[in-house]
Design a protein around this motif. Structure first.
Motif, PDB file in Angstrom:
ATOM      1  N   ILE A  10      -6.885  -4.627   0.050  1.00  0.00           N
ATOM      2  CA  ILE A  10      -5.775  -5.208   0.808  1.00  0.00           C
ATOM      3  C   ILE A  10      -6.269  -5.795   2.122  1.00  0.00           C
ATOM      4  O   ILE A  10      -5.941  -6.940   2.474  1.00  0.00           O
ATOM      5  N   LEU A  70      -7.954   1.085  -2.335  1.00  0.00           N
ATOM      6  CA  LEU A  70      -6.869   0.104  -2.359  1.00  0.00           C
ATOM      7  C   LEU A  70      -6.774  -0.627  -1.025  1.00  0.00           C
ATOM      8  O   LEU A  70      -6.658  -1.859  -0.975  1.00  0.00           O
ATOM      9  N   ASN A  71      -6.858   0.126   0.063  1.00  0.00           N
ATOM     10  CA  ASN A  71      -6.757  -0.490   1.384  1.00  0.00           C
ATOM     11  C   ASN A  71      -7.931  -1.419   1.673  1.00  0.00           C
ATOM     12  O   ASN A  71      -7.802  -2.381   2.438  1.00  0.00           O
ATOM     13  N   ASN A  77       0.809  -1.222   0.000  1.00  0.00           N
ATOM     14  CA  ASN A  77       0.000   0.000   0.000  1.00  0.00           C
ATOM     15  C   ASN A  77       0.841   1.272   0.000  1.00  0.00           C
ATOM     16  O   ASN A  77       0.302   2.377  -0.052  1.00  0.00           O
ATOM     17  N   ALA A 127       0.552  -0.793  -7.124  1.00  0.00           N
ATOM     18  CA  ALA A 127      -0.005  -1.484  -5.955  1.00  0.00           C
ATOM     19  C   ALA A 127      -1.248  -2.284  -6.330  1.00  0.00           C
ATOM     20  O   ALA A 127      -1.420  -3.427  -5.885  1.00  0.00           O
ATOM     21  N   SER A 160      -6.841   5.821  -2.103  1.00  0.00           N
ATOM     22  CA  SER A 160      -6.047   4.975  -1.216  1.00  0.00           C
ATOM     23  C   SER A 160      -6.946   4.101  -0.354  1.00  0.00           C
ATOM     24  O   SER A 160      -6.596   2.968  -0.020  1.00  0.00           O
ATOM     25  N   TYR A 182      -0.245   3.894  -6.941  1.00  0.00           N
ATOM     26  CA  TYR A 182      -1.543   3.229  -7.042  1.00  0.00           C
ATOM     27  C   TYR A 182      -1.588   2.119  -8.097  1.00  0.00           C
ATOM     28  O   TYR A 182      -1.998   0.996  -7.792  1.00  0.00           O
TER      29      TYR A 182
END
Length: 203
Positions: free
Chosen positions: A161, A157-158, A105, A112, A154, A109
């Motif tokens: 994840i 993305l998190n 992370n 990742a 973000s 972007y």
């Protein structure tokens, strides 16, 4: 014959990479003779390479106009995101929680996100792997535009994840959210990607 095959493969690989890295921009006209001179090849391997790239939908052939780098319509991009979501769902059906690469992370972007999907879809092969690779290639420009369009990128993305470290069910729910958001925002993503593809001053 082997030499001709090698030239065709080189031309194809060069053109494909130029499309994916943006050196050849969306909607850019692809003149066979110009490309042949630039790539130090005859017109024949360029035609072969463009034919393959057309099948891969990275290039578009318009009768009377010739070849150009493909650029999706809003509907095409929406459908492409839907399709990629279905492929992710299939690939994640057998997912087992395991540690992600470290500091994923913290990476840019696009890098990742690619790492997350590689982790989720690791071990997929055959038709599924080929379909994923083809869809990802066609989404290259869109994914580069996503951070300019989507709020809290973000957090998106998190979400993936974090879910990948909890359970298969939570991961699949996160994947559905991920692609639903992009389908909803396809028009804005397309508009931003189109701006990024415009020639810059002095070019």
């Amino acid at each position: 014959m082997a030499g001709e095959t090698g030239v065709t493969e080189r031309v194809y690989a060069t053109l494909r990479e130029a499309i994916l890295n943006g050196s050849l921009r969306a909607r850019e006209h692809l003149d066979i003779e110009t490309l042949a001179a630039r790539l130090q090849a005859s017109a024949t391997p360029v035609r072969h390479a463009l034919a393959v790239l057309t099948v891969e939908r990275l290039v578009k052939l318009t009768p009377g106009k010739g070849y150009a780098v493909a650029f999706w319509s809003e509907r095409e991009l929406s459908v492409l995101y839907l399709w990629r979501g279905q492929l992710a769902a299939l690939a994640s059906a057998a997912y087992e929680v395991r540690p992600l690469p470290s500091n994923l992370n913290k990476r840019p972007y696009v890098e990742a996100l690619a790492g997350v999907f590689t982790h989720i879809e690791e071990g997929r092969h055959g038709e599924l792997a080929r379909a994923i690779a083809a869809a990802d290639a066609r989404l290259t420009l869109a994914r580069a535009a996503e951070p300019e369009v989507l709020e809290r990128i973000s957090a998106h993305l998190n979400d993936l994840i974090g879910a990948s470290q909890q359970s298969r069910a939570k991961l699949q729910a996160a994947l559905r959210r991920h692609f639903k958001t992009r389908v909803r925002e396809a028009a804005r993503i397309r508009a931003r990607a189109g701006l990024a593809a415009l020639p810059r001053n002095g070019e």
